[in-house]
Motif scaffolding. Structure first.
Motif, short mmCIF file in Angstrom:
data_model
loop_
_atom_site.label_atom_id
_atom_site.label_comp_id
_atom_site.label_asym_id
_atom_site.label_seq_id
_atom_site.Cartn_x
_atom_site.Cartn_y
_atom_site.Cartn_z
N ARG A 11 8.25 -26.30 -33.96
CA ARG A 11 7.76 -25.76 -32.68
C ARG A 11 7.30 -26.90 -31.77
O ARG A 11 7.55 -26.87 -30.56
N ALA A 12 6.66 -27.92 -32.34
CA ALA A 12 6.23 -29.07 -31.55
C ALA A 12 7.42 -29.81 -30.99
O ALA A 12 7.45 -30.17 -29.81
N ALA A 46 8.91 -27.77 -28.17
CA ALA A 46 8.05 -27.76 -26.98
C ALA A 46 8.08 -29.10 -26.25
O ALA A 46 8.04 -29.14 -25.02
N LEU A 47 8.15 -30.18 -27.02
CA LEU A 47 8.17 -31.52 -26.42
C LEU A 47 9.58 -31.95 -26.01
O LEU A 47 9.74 -32.94 -25.30
N THR A 55 9.29 -36.52 -33.41
CA THR A 55 7.91 -36.23 -33.79
C THR A 55 7.91 -35.39 -35.06
O THR A 55 8.83 -34.61 -35.29
N LEU A 81 -2.11 -26.70 -32.99
CA LEU A 81 -0.80 -27.19 -32.57
C LEU A 81 -0.65 -27.24 -31.05
O LEU A 81 -0.17 -28.24 -30.52
N TRP A 139 -2.34 -30.36 -29.81
CA TRP A 139 -1.58 -31.56 -30.17
C TRP A 139 -0.36 -31.71 -29.27
O TRP A 139 -0.07 -32.81 -28.79
N ILE A 140 0.34 -30.63 -29.02
CA ILE A 140 1.53 -30.67 -28.16
C ILE A 140 1.14 -31.14 -26.76
O ILE A 140 1.80 -32.01 -26.17
N ASP A 141 0.04 -30.61 -26.21
CA ASP A 141 -0.40 -31.00 -24.88
C ASP A 141 -0.74 -32.49 -24.83
O ASP A 141 -0.34 -33.21 -23.91
N ALA A 150 2.52 -34.59 -25.18
CA ALA A 150 3.33 -34.53 -23.96
C ALA A 150 2.90 -35.62 -22.99
O ALA A 150 3.74 -36.27 -22.35
#
Length: 164
Positions: free
Chosen positions: A3-4, A7-8, A13, A60, A63-65, A68
């Motif tokens: 998912r990360a 999203a990125l 990663t 999560l 972390w994604i934010d 990014a």
């Protein structure tokens, strides 16, 4: 971690979620070859985050934010596999297990090797075969690796696997 990556918009990663069994803490620990970050969610005085909460739901997205922003101008990294490791069908594997990584046969103390469906009835638990009464069951099976190649250790802290 999938998912990360989605999203990125990056394939470089990796990471892992975590949640305590009573949902007091939730986290996501992840990395890129140039940066490592952990997002943790919890209360300073232990208190449940909620029955359905998890690291994937709470930590999560944080972390994604962060990643990014941290990776905004960082080019996509191409991972370099250490000796004895290969990327096969999108999964990192030890080269000795590259062709499946399963036990292909079982052997007994006599040196006989059996495929999973050819173990003699006398050796089968609960066998009605009269030979089973006079021939004691074989000792526990010796599992053999699919190949005899041993991957090189990664760094000084990871020993090479022991061959049987």
């Amino acid at each position: 971690a999938a998912r990360a990556a989605a999203a990125l918009g990056r394939s470089d990663t990796m990471g892992k979620t975590g949640t305590t069994s009573d949902a007091l803490d939730a986290w996501f620990a992840g990395y890129h070859p140039s940066v490592v970050a952990v997002a943790w969610v919890g209360h300073s005085t232990p208190k449940s985050l909620g029955e359905r909460e998890s690291g994937g739901r709470l930590a999560l997205p944080i972390w994604i934010d962060f990643m990014a922003h941290a990776l905004k101008s960082v080019p996509l990294a191409t991972p370099v596999a250490p000796a004895g490791v290969a990327l096969i069908d999108g999964d990192w594997r030890y080269t000795e297990w590259a062709n499946g990584g399963w036990v292909s046969a079982l052997g007994d103390s006599s040196g006989a090797v059996y495929a999973p469906t050819t173990i003699p009835e006398a050796a089968a638990p609960g066998s009605a075969n009269p030979a089973a009464a006079t021939n004691p069951p074989a000792p526990p099976a010796v599992l053999a690796p699919a190949t005899s190649a041993v991957p090189a250790p990664v760094g000084d802290s990871m020993p090479a696997p022991v061959q049987p």
